[in-house]
Structure formats: C-alpha cells, structure tokens
Scaffold this motif. Structure first.
Motif, mmCIF file in Angstrom:
data_model
loop_
_atom_site.group_PDB
_atom_site.id
_atom_site.type_symbol
_atom_site.label_atom_id
_atom_site.label_comp_id
_atom_site.label_asym_id
_atom_site.label_seq_id
_atom_site.Cartn_x
_atom_site.Cartn_y
_atom_site.Cartn_z
ATOM 1 N N PRO A 172 -13.461 -30.194 7.234
ATOM 2 C CA PRO A 172 -13.143 -28.787 7.529
ATOM 3 C C PRO A 172 -13.827 -28.318 8.817
ATOM 4 C CG PRO A 172 -14.765 -28.940 5.766
ATOM 5 C CD PRO A 172 -14.294 -30.336 6.019
ATOM 6 N N GLY A 173 -13.275 -27.268 9.411
ATOM 7 C CA GLY A 173 -13.868 -26.683 10.609
ATOM 8 C C GLY A 173 -12.949 -26.775 11.808
ATOM 9 N N ARG A 174 -13.307 -26.035 12.871
ATOM 10 C CA ARG A 174 -12.534 -26.086 14.114
ATOM 11 C C ARG A 174 -12.802 -27.406 14.843
ATOM 12 N NH1 ARG A 174 -14.800 -20.954 14.359
ATOM 13 N NH2 ARG A 174 -16.270 -21.677 15.941
ATOM 14 N N PRO A 175 -11.872 -27.847 15.694
ATOM 15 C CA PRO A 175 -12.076 -29.109 16.427
ATOM 16 C C PRO A 175 -13.394 -29.140 17.199
ATOM 17 C CG PRO A 175 -9.813 -28.381 16.668
ATOM 18 C CD PRO A 175 -10.537 -27.277 15.949
ATOM 19 N N GLY A 176 -13.728 -28.029 17.851
ATOM 20 C CA GLY A 176 -14.968 -27.991 18.626
ATOM 21 C C GLY A 176 -16.206 -28.116 17.757
ATOM 22 N N THR A 231 -18.905 -26.607 29.767
ATOM 23 C CA THR A 231 -18.569 -25.895 30.997
ATOM 24 C C THR A 231 -17.140 -26.175 31.433
ATOM 25 O OG1 THR A 231 -19.262 -27.655 32.524
ATOM 26 C CG2 THR A 231 -20.958 -26.143 31.734
ATOM 27 N N ARG A 232 -16.444 -27.088 30.721
ATOM 28 C CA ARG A 232 -15.125 -27.534 31.158
ATOM 29 C C ARG A 232 -14.019 -27.007 30.256
ATOM 30 N NH1 ARG A 232 -15.076 -31.506 34.928
ATOM 31 N NH2 ARG A 232 -12.981 -30.680 35.162
ATOM 32 N N ALA A 233 -13.850 -25.675 30.268
ATOM 33 C CA ALA A 233 -12.755 -25.086 29.502
ATOM 34 C C ALA A 233 -11.415 -25.588 30.010
ATOM 35 C CB ALA A 233 -12.826 -23.560 29.588
ATOM 36 N N ASP A 234 -11.348 -25.938 31.310
ATOM 37 C CA ASP A 234 -10.100 -26.467 31.865
ATOM 38 C C ASP A 234 -9.762 -27.827 31.276
ATOM 39 O OD1 ASP A 234 -12.372 -27.569 33.191
ATOM 40 O OD2 ASP A 234 -11.058 -28.319 34.786
ATOM 41 N N GLU A 256 -11.616 -22.702 23.325
ATOM 42 C CA GLU A 256 -12.238 -22.663 22.003
ATOM 43 C C GLU A 256 -13.195 -23.832 21.802
ATOM 44 O OE1 GLU A 256 -10.279 -23.745 18.046
ATOM 45 O OE2 GLU A 256 -10.192 -21.557 17.995
ATOM 46 N N VAL A 257 -12.763 -25.055 22.184
ATOM 47 C CA VAL A 257 -13.618 -26.230 22.036
ATOM 48 C C VAL A 257 -14.858 -26.099 22.917
ATOM 49 C CG1 VAL A 257 -13.783 -28.733 22.397
ATOM 50 C CG2 VAL A 257 -11.722 -27.755 21.371
ATOM 51 N N ILE A 294 -25.525 -35.222 23.085
ATOM 52 C CA ILE A 294 -25.875 -33.802 23.056
ATOM 53 C C ILE A 294 -25.774 -33.233 24.471
ATOM 54 C CG2 ILE A 294 -27.776 -32.168 22.716
ATOM 55 C CD1 ILE A 294 -28.667 -33.914 20.360
ATOM 56 N N LYS A 295 -26.325 -33.958 25.442
ATOM 57 C CA LYS A 295 -26.238 -33.518 26.837
ATOM 58 C C LYS A 295 -24.798 -33.551 27.341
ATOM 59 C CE LYS A 295 -30.370 -32.328 27.791
ATOM 60 N NZ LYS A 295 -30.612 -30.894 28.037
ATOM 61 N N LEU A 296 -24.040 -34.582 26.933
ATOM 62 C CA LEU A 296 -22.637 -34.662 27.339
ATOM 63 C C LEU A 296 -21.860 -33.478 26.765
ATOM 64 C CD1 LEU A 296 -20.311 -36.156 28.678
ATOM 65 C CD2 LEU A 296 -20.039 -37.490 26.578
ATOM 66 N N GLY A 297 -22.131 -33.132 25.508
ATOM 67 C CA GLY A 297 -21.462 -31.987 24.906
ATOM 68 C C GLY A 297 -21.775 -30.698 25.629
ATOM 69 N N GLN A 298 -23.034 -30.537 26.041
ATOM 70 C CA GLN A 298 -23.404 -29.338 26.788
ATOM 71 C C GLN A 298 -22.700 -29.309 28.146
ATOM 72 O OE1 GLN A 298 -27.676 -29.792 26.720
ATOM 73 N NE2 GLN A 298 -27.896 -28.421 24.976
#
Length: 519
Positions: free
Chosen positions: A49-53, A76-79, A84-85, A68-72
């Motif tokens: 369950p939960g949103r993809p992000g 910054t890359r909404a494009d 939402e993710v 963790i650093k890659l996710g952060q």
C-alpha cells in the motif's frame, strides 16, 4: 566483462528490494536491464500500500546511504520523476542507526593524529544525529594556552561509507550509459552528465574539509549581515573524515510557537530568511542547497544560523542574469521576454518556436500569478516550467533544478512561520535593487565591456595561431594568394597597418553593437 557481471548482480539485488516495496517503476520506465527486473518480479512479493513515491522512498531507505542520497537528488527532478514522486522523495529521512563510539574514537584519533582526550576535554559518546554519511557528537575542546575551552559539534564519517558509495556510483554510471544507448529519447535529460554531477556532490560530501571550506566561504559572504551567520570552523580539529565547528544553541526555525514565546517576530524571521537566500543565489551565486528546518536555527538574538554545508549550489553570473530576467518577465506578465531568455541562454533549442514557448510560459504562469500574493510560489512556477521540457526538447539544467528545490524548501519554511505572508514580497526592495544593478543599461554596458576585454585578451593567442598557420602555408595544403600572404605576415605595404589594427576595430565594434542590441 567482470564489471558488467558485477553491476548486473548488484542491479538484481537492488531490483529485488524495489520489488519487495512494489517500487520497480523507475527501472521499468528506463526500459533497460529487463531480465533483472523480470527476475526481481518473480522472486519478490508486490501490492504494497501507499503512493509510488512513498514506496520508492522506503526502498531507498532500506538500500542504505548511497540510495538515500540518490533519493534526495531525485527529489529535485520533478521533470524526471513527476511532481508527486519527487515530493515524496523529499521526505526521505536521512537517518540511520548510529555506529559504535569505538569507530568514532578511531576516526578522530587517526585524522587528528593524537589521542581524543588531547583534543577534547569532554566528548559525548552518544550522537545527537546519525545520518547516512556521518553522525554528530557534542564536545568541549581541550583548554588552549590561555586555558579557554569552547563548546563544539563534531561530525564524523561512517566507517566504510566511501567504498559503499563508490560501488553504487559505478552502477549508476553503468545504468546511465545503458539508458543513453538503448533509449535515445532520454538523452536530452543527460543521464551520464547527471550521474557525474551526483558523483561530484558525493565526493565533496565525503571529504569534510570541503564542507568546512564551504562554511567558511558562506560565512565570509555574510560577514557584514547582522541577520544571518554561519558557525565558526575549528580547522585544528578538522580533517578529511572529521569536522569540528562551533556548537549552535537556538530554536528550530519551524517552531513558531516557541519563537513567539521567545519574543521573536515570525514575519521578521521570514523576511530575513528570504533576504539571506536571495543574497546567496543572486548576489553571490553560492547557496546552501539543503536549508530544511533541521538545518536552520534562530539564536537568542533572533539571528538565523545555518548548519550542514555538504550540499551547496553555484550559479555563474550570466546564468543569474538569465534567471533574473526570466523571473522578471513572469512577474510582470511579459511572457514573450521570459520565453526569449530561455533561447538566449541555450536552454531551449533554437529551432523551436518562440511563440509556442511563449504560450507555454503563459499557460504555466497565469494560474499561479493570478492567486492572492501570499499564495504565489516562485519555486512552484519554476517546477512547472521544467515540466514542459519534453515538449520543447529543453535540456535539463541541474543547477537550476537544485535551485528550484531549495526555493521550494525555503518557501515551505516561510509558510510554516507566517502562512499569510509571501516571503519574496518581503524581500522585494532587495530584489528590485539587484535587478536595477544587474539588468539595467549600466550593467549591460559593464558586461559588454567585460566581454570586449576578454576578447581582446584572447587576441594574442589568436594572432599566434594565425602566425603558426601562415608559417606552414609554403609547405602545401592551405594556400592564399601571395599578396594576401605578404599582407597577413605584416610586410610593409598599404595593407599592413589595416591588418594590424583590424582585430581591435572588429572587437570594439562588436562590443558596441552588443551593447546597443541589449539596450
């Protein structure tokens, strides 16, 4: 071949973790290494369950420091990830269980080349924070020659973290090259270049001397500002894997009730935060790119104090001017000018329609700029602008994406402190002053003269290259008429003076034309 097998094995392991969290969609979207994705799907359960992000953030948290650093970074890359993710990834907690004090002692003594007790009279073995790369301990320095001690915070790298990052960055480069080879439509996002930018930022974070230097540079930039400061660095107790700085005492900036109880005005703090951030970006071109509430405090005098300088951004002067003109175009409703700046900066290919991009700018800005002043988000404006990149083949600009993310975080802090206030409106006098100084005719003349000066400075090298070329003309290949060769070699004659002076005249004329065009 061994490298490919190693990366593929590591990718399968990562894919299995993603599959357990039902978060395989990034690999599926990339469309590479399909066998690894298929194996992961077959071996792991799904339907979490939960949103993809949220699922992806949970998977990155399990995969450890690198991810963790890659996710952060991906936040910054909404494009690239979708708004939402990206928003869910921005909530990824950079925290891990602390590592043993024995490892802390070993690192401190190795880096400082002396016993811990000779550097610190008190060193709390329990960390106050434990993140993916390092953890922080409070301490008191050993007495100096005059018997003085200081309260400090000591940041210590995790054991083995460099090796873990190196392995995963190799995998990231391998994947990026695969994407560019197998998916041409993704090349405009420059996967390999973005992987390299991520690598550079991580390398800087892995050497705490770089973070200490960034803190010192930021401190110098704000030396005359009574509203914002940076903790002092103790260079005698700082090395590659340890950084010691002044201990900060104050309230977190996202605690308005406590700030009000301490006699501080949230509106003033919001204005000071906006001015500090605007000065970092536009005045200095060097900004703190991780100003979340945990990295910003307010001391007893109401001064903003920033900490954690591992992630910093830089924007050169020309890009700052482009950005300023673009924002001015949006804020004044001059969407044509906002669009033209994108073409002048080279962010949108020249073969695209300026009129079409103007229409896109209007479609993004009108719904935002038509809202009440306190609801206008400049960061969201930039974020939505970057979402039209695919339509116009606009190449990704990592420094602007990092800036947009930083502005979004800063705006969030402002809204927490004073929900009815637009923080950029509070700093409007500073913004108008900067624009007058940097976007007016005098600034254009100064930039034109600098361009002219740079061109003149390159003339000796150009002339030397021309001389070398002319020196080889008699040996065959590129040939000119003999009289032309004589003139270019500087032989006495009616053309010699003209040839000598011509480059200088051309440079001056170009400089003047550039200024007149821009005016």
């Amino acid at each position: 071949m061994i490298g490919h097998l190693r990366n593929l094995t590591r990718l399968i392991t990562i894919a299995r973790v993603l599959a357990r969290h039902d978060a395989l969609f990034p690999l599926e979207r990339l469309g590479v290494a399909k066998p690894a994705v298929w194996i992961a799907k077959a071996a792991s359960r799904r339907n979490v369950p939960g949103r993809p992000g949220e699922k992806l953030a949970a998977a990155f948290g399990e995969l450890g420091p690198s991810f963790i650093k890659l996710g952060q970074a991906l936040s910054t890359r909404a494009d690239l990830m979708g708004e939402e993710v990206a928003a869910d990834l921005s909530n990824l907690q950079d925290s891990l269980p602390p590592f043993p004090f024995e490892d802390v002692r070993r690192t401190v003594e190795t880096e400082l080349d002396r016993p811990l007790e000779s550097a610190f009279s008190v060193f709390d073995p329990v960390p106050v924070a434990a993140a993916s790369i390092a953890q922080v301990h409070f301490a008191i320095t050993a007495p100096d020659a005059e018997g003085h001690t200081r309260e400090v915070a000591v940041k210590v790298l995790r054991p083995g973290v460099e090796e873990a990052f190196r392995r995963d960055i190799d995998l990231l480069f391998w994947l990026s090259r695969l994407v560019e080879f197998a998916q041409p439509q993704w090349r405009r996002l420059r996967p390999v270049e973005n992987a390299r930018a991520f690598e550079e930022s991580v390398v800087i974070e892995m050497d705490l001397r770089f973070e200490a230097a960034a803190a010192c540079e930021l401190a110098e930039n704000f030396a005359d500002d009574p509203t914002f400061r940076v903790p002092a660095i103790d260079w005698q107790r700082t090395g590659r894997r340890i950084m010691t700085q002044e201990r900060v005492r104050g309230l977190r900036i996202d605690e308005p009730d406590k700030l009000i109880a301490a006699g501080l005005d949230p509106r003033v703090l919001v204005g000071n935060a906006a001015n500090a951030f605007f000065s970092m970006v536009f005045r200095d071109g060097f900004f703190h790119a991780d100003l979340h509430p945990g990295n910003m405090f307010v001391d007893a005098e109401g001064v903003l104090v920033a900490v954690d300088f591992g992630i910093m951004g830089r924007i050169d002067r020309q890009t700052r001017r482009y950005l300023g003109e673009m924002l001015l175009g949006f804020l004044t409703g001059n969407y044509r000018r906002a669009a033209e700046v994108h073409f002048e900066a080279g962010w949108v290919p020249a073969d695209k329609s300026v009129e079409g991009f103007t229409q896109a700018c209007r479609s993004i800005a009108e719904p935002i700029m038509g809202r009440p002043l306190n609801e206008i988000s400049v960061a969201r404006l930039l974020g939505q602008l970057f979402q039209v990149t695919e339509t116009f083949d606009m190449q990704a600009q990592p420094q602007l994406l990092l800036l947009q993310k930083s502005m979004l975080v800063t705006e969030g802090v402002g809204r927490t402190l004073a929900p009815d206030v637009n923080m950029w409106e509070l700093s409007r006098p500073l913004i108008e002053s900067w624009m007058a100084d940097n976007l007016g005719p005098q600034a254009r003349l100064a930039d034109g003269m600098k361009t002219l000066s740079d061109s003149v400075g390159r003339l000796p090298r150009l002339l030397e290259s021309a001389e070398n070329l002319l020196g080889g003309m008699d040996k065959g290949g590129f040939r000119l008429h003999p009289e032309t060769v004589k003139a270019l070699r500087g032989n006495r004659g009616p053309l010699s003076g003209v040839i000598t002076v011509a480059p200088w005249l051309i440079a001056i004329v170009l400089g003047v034309l550039l200024f007149l065009k821009e005016s």
